[in-house]
Design an enzyme around this catalytic site. Structure first.
Site, PDB file in Angstrom:
ATOM      1  N   SER A 126       0.851  -1.188   0.000  1.00 41.84           N
ATOM      2  CA  SER A 126       0.000   0.000   0.000  1.00 41.84           C
ATOM      3  C   SER A 126       0.887   1.238   0.000  1.00 41.84           C
ATOM      4  CB  SER A 126      -0.909   0.019   1.229  1.00 41.84           C
ATOM      5  OG  SER A 126      -1.686   1.197   1.258  1.00 41.84           O
ATOM      6  N   ASN A 128       0.155   4.201   0.572  1.00 39.38           N
ATOM      7  CA  ASN A 128      -0.192   4.950   1.784  1.00 39.38           C
ATOM      8  C   ASN A 128      -1.027   4.013   2.642  1.00 39.38           C
ATOM      9  OD1 ASN A 128      -1.545   6.552   3.765  1.00 39.38           O
ATOM     10  ND2 ASN A 128      -1.074   8.373   2.570  1.00 39.38           N
ATOM     11  N   HIS A 158       1.677  18.819   0.429  1.00 40.86           N
ATOM     12  CA  HIS A 158       2.779  18.266   1.213  1.00 40.86           C
ATOM     13  C   HIS A 158       3.779  19.358   1.575  1.00 40.86           C
ATOM     14  CE1 HIS A 158       1.213  14.374  -0.196  1.00 40.86           C
ATOM     15  NE2 HIS A 158       1.838  13.869   0.834  1.00 40.86           N
ATOM     16  N   LYS A 162       9.123  18.571  -0.721  1.00 40.92           N
ATOM     17  CA  LYS A 162       8.763  17.364  -1.458  1.00 40.92           C
ATOM     18  C   LYS A 162       8.668  17.700  -2.952  1.00 40.92           C
ATOM     19  CE  LYS A 162       5.297  13.660  -1.747  1.00 40.92           C
ATOM     20  NZ  LYS A 162       6.208  12.532  -1.484  1.00 40.92           N
ATOM     21  N   GLY A 167       2.836   9.504  -4.239  1.00 40.12           N
ATOM     22  CA  GLY A 167       2.384   8.200  -4.720  1.00 40.12           C
ATOM     23  C   GLY A 167       0.938   7.944  -4.373  1.00 40.12           C
ATOM     24  N   THR A 168       0.502   8.472  -3.228  1.00 41.54           N
ATOM     25  CA  THR A 168      -0.894   8.307  -2.824  1.00 41.54           C
ATOM     26  C   THR A 168      -1.835   9.013  -3.795  1.00 41.54           C
ATOM     27  OG1 THR A 168      -0.280   8.146  -0.494  1.00 41.54           O
ATOM     28  CG2 THR A 168      -2.560   8.747  -0.984  1.00 41.54           C
TER      29      THR A 168
END
Length: 255
Positions: A126, A128, A158, A162, A167-168
């Site tokens: 997963s 996240n 974020h 970053k 990815g989430t």
């Protein structure tokens, strides 16, 4: 449930603290690349009163097979890097040790390797692993099925440093059939992570929003994953696979 933890950065430390305070898990060891903190006790380092061993080892000290032979565990929690799974993968597969990976992104080759491991043991991946974000994804997919004509926007926020799209957010967009380029990003201050899905109806708006307040939220997701993965047979799973039965629970009771 005996647990080993891969990775001891900011998130790894937060997850370790949750594992140490849980009555369902027993933290056996933490593995990291660096020799810093080698052989230190995680409970002592984090200032948590615990009798669990939780010693820190470096990847240079043992092979994956030697580590699991000396310090066996029921599940490995991976917050290291894409390549971390190569260190312990075959040893976990041979011993049928479950794997819970929270790596944000894997290459196609690494995903194929996870599938290889899943032939003999239980593997969950997963990007996240928080319970909230995975609930949000399932709820969003249900709403899209109910009202496929709505306009959908995905926004992620974020911390300022970053660089890449989370990815989430990519997983959210993919699950809703949206292109990655459609994701809106905000970078400011020290925001840990905010993901919002906006559904624009003709006469109403629905916003599904998740915010990680502290990194310990990942630890709560790990506990849920490890507990429910223990009940499954060999295979490659997602958090959605483990959470969907709860969406059916109300219907079953009503019937």
């Amino acid at each position: 449930m005996k647990v080993g933890l891969m990775g001891f950065g900011k998130t790894g430390k937060a997850v370790a603290s949750v594992l140490l305070q849980s009555k369902e898990t027993n933290l056996q060891w933490v593995l990291r690349k660096s020799h810093n903190l080698e052989h230190r006790s995680v409970p002592e380092f984090l200032g948590i009163d615990s009798e669990e061993p939780g010693y820190i080892y470096s990847a240079d000290e043992f092979s994956g097979a030697e580590l699991l032979e000396r310090y066996p565990v029921d599940v490995i929690i991976d917050f290291s890097s894409e390549h971390g799974v190569r260190y312990y993968g075959e040893a976990a597969r041979d011993r049928k040790v479950a794997v819970v990976s929270a790596i944000s992104s894997y290459s196609e080759q690494s995903v194929a390797y996870l599938k290889h491991l899943a032939q003999k043991t239980r593997v969950l991946w997963s990007p996240n692993i928080t319970i909230g974000i995975n609930f949000l994804i399932i709820a969003a997919k249900i709403l899209k099925n109910i009202a496929p004509y709505t306009d959908i926007e995905v926004v992620e926020e974020h911390f300022k440093a970053k660089p890449e799209v989370s990815g989430t957010a990519k997983k959210i967009a993919s699950s809703l059939g949206l292109e990655e380029e459609a994701i809106k990003t905000v970078r400011a201050g020290g925001i840990i992570g905010v993901h919002e899905i906006l559904f624009g109806f003709p006469f109403q708006t629905v916003r599904l929003k998740h915010e990680s307040i502290t990194r310990e939220a990942f630890g709560n997701g790990v506990l849920f994953a490890a507990k429910h993965l223990h009940e499954r047979g060999a295979g490659l799973y997602s958090m959605e696979d483990l959470m969907l039965p709860y969406f059916n629970a109300g219907s079953a009771q009503a019937a």
